[in-house]
Scaffold this active site. Structure first.
Site, PDB file in Angstrom:
ATOM      1  N   GLU A   1      59.187  10.415  14.305  1.00 25.41           N
ATOM      2  CA  GLU A   1      60.633   9.465  14.277  1.00 25.41           C
ATOM      3  C   GLU A   1      60.225   8.312  13.536  1.00 25.41           C
ATOM      4  O   GLU A   1      60.554   7.509  14.014  1.00 25.41           O
ATOM      5  CB  GLU A   1      61.339   9.959  15.664  1.00 25.41           C
ATOM      6  CG  GLU A   1      61.396  11.430  16.120  1.00 25.41           C
ATOM      7  CD  GLU A   1      62.442  11.068  16.756  1.00 25.41           C
ATOM      8  OE1 GLU A   1      63.240  10.273  17.060  1.00 25.41           O
ATOM      9  OE2 GLU A   1      62.492  12.421  18.013  1.00 25.41           O
TER      10      GLU A   1
ATOM     11  N   GLY B   1      35.169  10.618  31.548  1.00 21.37           N
ATOM     12  CA  GLY B   1      33.545  11.157  31.023  1.00 21.37           C
ATOM     13  C   GLY B   1      33.744  11.841  30.148  1.00 21.37           C
ATOM     14  O   GLY B   1      34.692  12.657  29.782  1.00 21.37           O
TER      15      GLY B   1
ATOM     16  N   ARG C   1      35.759   9.870  42.143  1.00 23.75           N
ATOM     17  CA  ARG C   1      34.466  10.003  41.179  1.00 23.75           C
ATOM     18  C   ARG C   1      33.409   8.560  41.856  1.00 23.75           C
ATOM     19  O   ARG C   1      33.247   7.478  41.802  1.00 23.75           O
ATOM     20  CB  ARG C   1      34.405  10.013  39.725  1.00 23.75           C
ATOM     21  CG  ARG C   1      33.459  10.065  39.370  1.00 23.75           C
ATOM     22  CD  ARG C   1      32.924  11.229  38.369  1.00 23.75           C
ATOM     23  NE  ARG C   1      30.971  11.239  37.751  1.00 23.75           N
ATOM     24  CZ  ARG C   1      30.852  11.732  37.637  1.00 23.75           C
ATOM     25  NH1 ARG C   1      30.951  12.922  38.436  1.00 23.75           N
ATOM     26  NH2 ARG C   1      29.429  12.062  36.793  1.00 23.75           N
TER      27      ARG C   1
ATOM     28  N   ASP D   1      67.717   5.908  15.632  1.00 26.57           N
ATOM     29  CA  ASP D   1      67.692   4.679  16.593  1.00 26.57           C
ATOM     30  C   ASP D   1      67.488   5.452  17.963  1.00 26.57           C
ATOM     31  O   ASP D   1      67.388   4.981  18.723  1.00 26.57           O
ATOM     32  CB  ASP D   1      68.670   3.672  16.742  1.00 26.57           C
ATOM     33  CG  ASP D   1      68.631   2.868  15.102  1.00 26.57           C
ATOM     34  OD1 ASP D   1      67.005   2.888  14.590  1.00 26.57           O
ATOM     35  OD2 ASP D   1      69.496   2.141  15.296  1.00 26.57           O
TER      36      ASP D   1
ATOM     37  N   THR E   1      60.948  19.907  14.783  1.00 27.29           N
ATOM     38  CA  THR E   1      60.741  20.465  15.756  1.00 27.29           C
ATOM     39  C   THR E   1      62.116  21.346  16.309  1.00 27.29           C
ATOM     40  O   THR E   1      63.097  20.745  16.026  1.00 27.29           O
ATOM     41  CB  THR E   1      61.066  19.362  16.989  1.00 27.29           C
ATOM     42  OG1 THR E   1      59.967  18.049  15.969  1.00 27.29           O
ATOM     43  CG2 THR E   1      61.157  19.009  18.086  1.00 27.29           C
TER      44      THR E   1
HETATM   45  N1  CAA Z   1      71.946   2.780  11.576  1.00 29.79           N
HETATM   46  C1  CAA Z   1      72.646   2.831  10.330  1.00 29.79           C
HETATM   47  N2  CAA Z   1      72.400   2.531   8.936  1.00 29.79           N
HETATM   48  C2  CAA Z   1      71.487   2.339   8.638  1.00 29.79           C
HETATM   49  C3  CAA Z   1      70.300   2.129   9.173  1.00 29.79           C
HETATM   50  C4  CAA Z   1      70.793   1.880  10.838  1.00 29.79           C
HETATM   51  N3  CAA Z   1      69.700   2.581  11.889  1.00 29.79           N
HETATM   52  N4  CAA Z   1      68.919   1.500   8.605  1.00 29.79           N
HETATM   53  C5  CAA Z   1      69.454   1.239   7.616  1.00 29.79           C
HETATM   54  N5  CAA Z   1      70.399   1.770   7.741  1.00 29.79           N
HETATM   55  C6  CAA Z   1      71.461   2.292   6.078  1.00 29.79           C
HETATM   56  C7  CAA Z   1      70.835   0.935   4.900  1.00 29.79           C
HETATM   57  O1  CAA Z   1      72.294  -0.396   5.910  1.00 29.79           O
HETATM   58  C8  CAA Z   1      71.756   1.045   3.863  1.00 29.79           C
HETATM   59  O2  CAA Z   1      72.994   0.751   3.744  1.00 29.79           O
HETATM   60  P1  CAA Z   1      73.375   0.706   1.912  1.00 29.79           P
HETATM   61  O3  CAA Z   1      72.552   1.288   1.263  1.00 29.79           O
HETATM   62  O4  CAA Z   1      75.041   0.853   2.313  1.00 29.79           O
HETATM   63  O5  CAA Z   1      73.174  -0.852   1.681  1.00 29.79           O
HETATM   64  C9  CAA Z   1      70.729   2.351   3.956  1.00 29.79           C
HETATM   65  O6  CAA Z   1      70.421   2.747   5.045  1.00 29.79           O
HETATM   66  C10 CAA Z   1      69.162   2.141   3.317  1.00 29.79           C
HETATM   67  O7  CAA Z   1      69.089   0.970   3.305  1.00 29.79           O
HETATM   68  P2  CAA Z   1      67.040   1.111   3.156  1.00 29.79           P
HETATM   69  O8  CAA Z   1      67.242   0.182   2.314  1.00 29.79           O
HETATM   70  O9  CAA Z   1      66.640   0.466   4.928  1.00 29.79           O
HETATM   71  O10 CAA Z   1      66.479   1.970   3.324  1.00 29.79           O
HETATM   72  P3  CAA Z   1      65.042   3.073   3.334  1.00 29.79           P
HETATM   73  O11 CAA Z   1      65.182   3.600   1.707  1.00 29.79           O
HETATM   74  O12 CAA Z   1      64.113   1.131   2.771  1.00 29.79           O
HETATM   75  O13 CAA Z   1      64.353   3.629   4.247  1.00 29.79           O
HETATM   76  C11 CAA Z   1      63.357   3.804   6.833  1.00 29.79           C
HETATM   77  C12 CAA Z   1      64.297   2.534   5.295  1.00 29.79           C
HETATM   78  C13 CAA Z   1      63.207   2.206   7.725  1.00 29.79           C
HETATM   79  C14 CAA Z   1      61.412   3.512   6.224  1.00 29.79           C
HETATM   80  C15 CAA Z   1      63.390   4.144   6.884  1.00 29.79           C
HETATM   81  O14 CAA Z   1      63.278   5.256   5.445  1.00 29.79           O
HETATM   82  C16 CAA Z   1      62.934   5.261   7.619  1.00 29.79           C
HETATM   83  O15 CAA Z   1      62.863   5.127   8.635  1.00 29.79           O
HETATM   84  N6  CAA Z   1      61.986   6.104   7.723  1.00 29.79           N
HETATM   85  C17 CAA Z   1      61.030   6.800   8.643  1.00 29.79           C
HETATM   86  C18 CAA Z   1      61.975   8.509   8.576  1.00 29.79           C
HETATM   87  C19 CAA Z   1      62.103   9.122   9.563  1.00 29.79           C
HETATM   88  O16 CAA Z   1      61.716   8.555  11.024  1.00 29.79           O
HETATM   89  N7  CAA Z   1      61.347  10.423   9.998  1.00 29.79           N
HETATM   90  C20 CAA Z   1      61.698  11.006  11.604  1.00 29.79           C
HETATM   91  C21 CAA Z   1      61.952  12.314  10.918  1.00 29.79           C
HETATM   92  S1  CAA Z   1      62.219  13.363  12.118  1.00 29.79           S
HETATM   93  C22 CAA Z   1      60.459  13.648  12.884  1.00 29.79           C
HETATM   94  O17 CAA Z   1      60.143  12.623  13.070  1.00 29.79           O
HETATM   95  C23 CAA Z   1      60.841  15.411  13.357  1.00 29.79           C
HETATM   96  C24 CAA Z   1      61.750  15.535  14.782  1.00 29.79           C
HETATM   97  O18 CAA Z   1      62.159  16.406  14.510  1.00 29.79           O
HETATM   98  C25 CAA Z   1      61.006  15.262  15.901  1.00 29.79           C
END
Ligand code: CAA
Length: 380
Positions: A364, A340, A269, A241, A158
């Site tokens: 996101e 409509g 309408r 987040d 973006t």
């Molecule tokens: N805050 C901090 N750390 C976090 C966290 C958070 N909210 N969530 C996870 N972590 C940490 C975990 O604690 C873990 O740490 P350790 O390895 O030290 O234990 C590490 O991250 C890995 O976490 P997961 O095992 O949960 O990771 P995962 O590979 O299973 O992925 C997921 C989790 C939620 C599916 C993640 O991949 C995800 O959010 N996917 C969606 C991605 C996304 O939203 N992309 C959007 C990109 S931006 C966009 O859209 C374009 C734009 O510009 C608007």
């Protein structure tokens, strides 16, 4: 418990509403048709201080809270979602992430320029093969002297065309589990080998730019690494987040525009000798739209408030985005139905709301990723 806005929050919301109604509503259709935001808008958003809304005063911003950002984003997105997403990504994914993780030098060299809008921020996590599975990204950074050499291709960025500073995530260690070997790099526009690639032609949000980024042996000095090496995925997730609270506010803003258009049309309408708003079938649609949007707003403001208190709010942010984006799409669908055939043409803004709404359930984190985050938190 007190749900009243502070004087400062009401003031900034009213300022954003006045600006949105006077300056953005008349331009929203043009942004959609032209595929870009009018140049004048960037300067006006800067004059109002909205690029620096959450940037502390010491760096030239307003130093306001995430709750204030929600209020502003709802107003801006009610008028023009293309400007809305640009503002959301700049504040919540770029500036806030730099503020939270940057060195003093990084913050003092970039945040003042981000506060005025001289430099817009972008966030670059996704790639062709890593969307929902964000940790599977393949862009690679290899150690080179006192910095790193980056190669790869990023997608869905973006503000790619206008941004001056990109938060780019790349793999710095492939010997560890995938989320533990990623680092966040700050790359300024114009860095050698850094190419803003093709722009996406999108269904909605056509005024906002969404581009590819190509990294051709880009050198990034150590001074431009954001946060610790190999902690980039944690930074990316924490940023999201905040970002998801911003997109929830966007969804509420678009949804509110749909509800307002529906109420207006239902009074104007006439069919079968009376205004269609007098039919229970239409009344129930309006009631459901209103109830869903108001509950999503409460969830969103609660998540923003928790983030302002420094509390972990991943589940609340995902719940807010899940509820707000589905409420928004429900409202857009019902709004079009109430209008409509006329709603299916560009005689009304409704068809744009309908197209803009759809992305809130996708970017996101798609809706099912929000459910995954919520369920993991419950079962942990
Ligand atoms: N805050 C901090 N750390 C976090 C966290 C958070 N909210 N969530 C996870 N972590 C940490 C975990 O604690 C873990 O740490 P350790 O390895 O030290 O234990 C590490 O991250 C890995 O976490 P997961 O095992 O949960 O990771 P995962 O590979 O299973 O992925 C997921 C989790 C939620 C599916 C993640 O991949 C995800 O959010 N996917 C969606 C991605 C996304 O939203 N992309 C959007 C990109 S931006 C966009 O859209 C374009 C734009 O510009 C608007």
């Amino acid at each position: 418990m007190n749900f009243a806005l502070t004087e400062e929050q009401a003031m900034v919301r009213d300022m954003a509403r006045d600006f949105a109604e006077a300056e953005l509503m008349p331009l929203a259709r043009k942004h959609d048709d032209d595929g870009c935001i009018d140049e004048s808008v960037f300067a006006k958003v800067g004059e109002l201080g909205l690029w620096g809304l959450t940037i502390p005063e010491e760096y030239g911003g307003f130093g306001m809270t995430n709750v204030a950002l929600c209020l502003v984003l709802e107003e801006i997105n009610r008028a023009c979602a293309s400007v809305g997403v640009t503002l959301s990504v700049h504040n919540s994914l770029a500036a806030s992430t730099l503020l939270k993780n940057g060195t003093d030098e990084q913050k003092s060299s970039w945040l003042p320029r981000m506060a005025t809008g001289e430099v817009l921020g972008a966030y670059s996590l996704s790639e062709a093969a890593s969307g929902s599975d964000a940790a599977a990204l393949k862009a690679v950074a290899v150690r080179d002297g006192d910095g790193w050499r980056l190669n790869g291709t990023k997608l869905w960025v973006t503000t790619g065309k206008q941004a001056g500073l990109f938060l780019v995530y790349a793999r710095t260690d492939s010997t560890v589990s995938k989320a533990k070997g990623i680092t966040c790099f700050l790359i300024p526009k114009g860095a050698e080998g850094f190419v803003v690639g093709k722009s996406e032609k999108k269904t909605g949000l056509r005024g906002s730019s969404t581009t590819e980024l190509v990294l051709n042996n880009v050198f990034v000095p150590d001074s431009m690494v954001l946060g610790p090496v190999n902690r980039g995925f944690h930074i990316a997730m924490d940023a999201l987040d905040g970002g998801r609270i911003g997109i929830a506010s966007q969804a509420i803003g678009i949804g509110r525009a749909c509800l307002e258009a529906s109420v207006k049309y239902s009074k104007e309408r006439e069919q079968f000798g009376r205004a269609i708003g007098q039919f229970q079938a239409i009344q129930w649609k309006l009631a459901d739209m209103s109830a869903r949007l108001d509950s999503a707003r409460l969830m969103t403001h609660n998540a923003a408030w928790m983030r302002d208190q420094g509390q972990a709010c991943g589940r609340q942010a995902s719940q807010a985005k899940l509820l707000a984006s589905t409420a928004c799409n429900f409202a857009a669908d019902e709004c079009l139905q109430i209008h409509g055939g006329a709603g299916y043409t560009d005689d009304f803004e409704v068809e744009r709301y309908f197209r803009d709404a759809r992305i809130t359930e996708i970017y996101e984190g798609v809706t099912d990723i929000q459910r995954m985050v919520i369920a993991r938190s419950l079962l942990a």
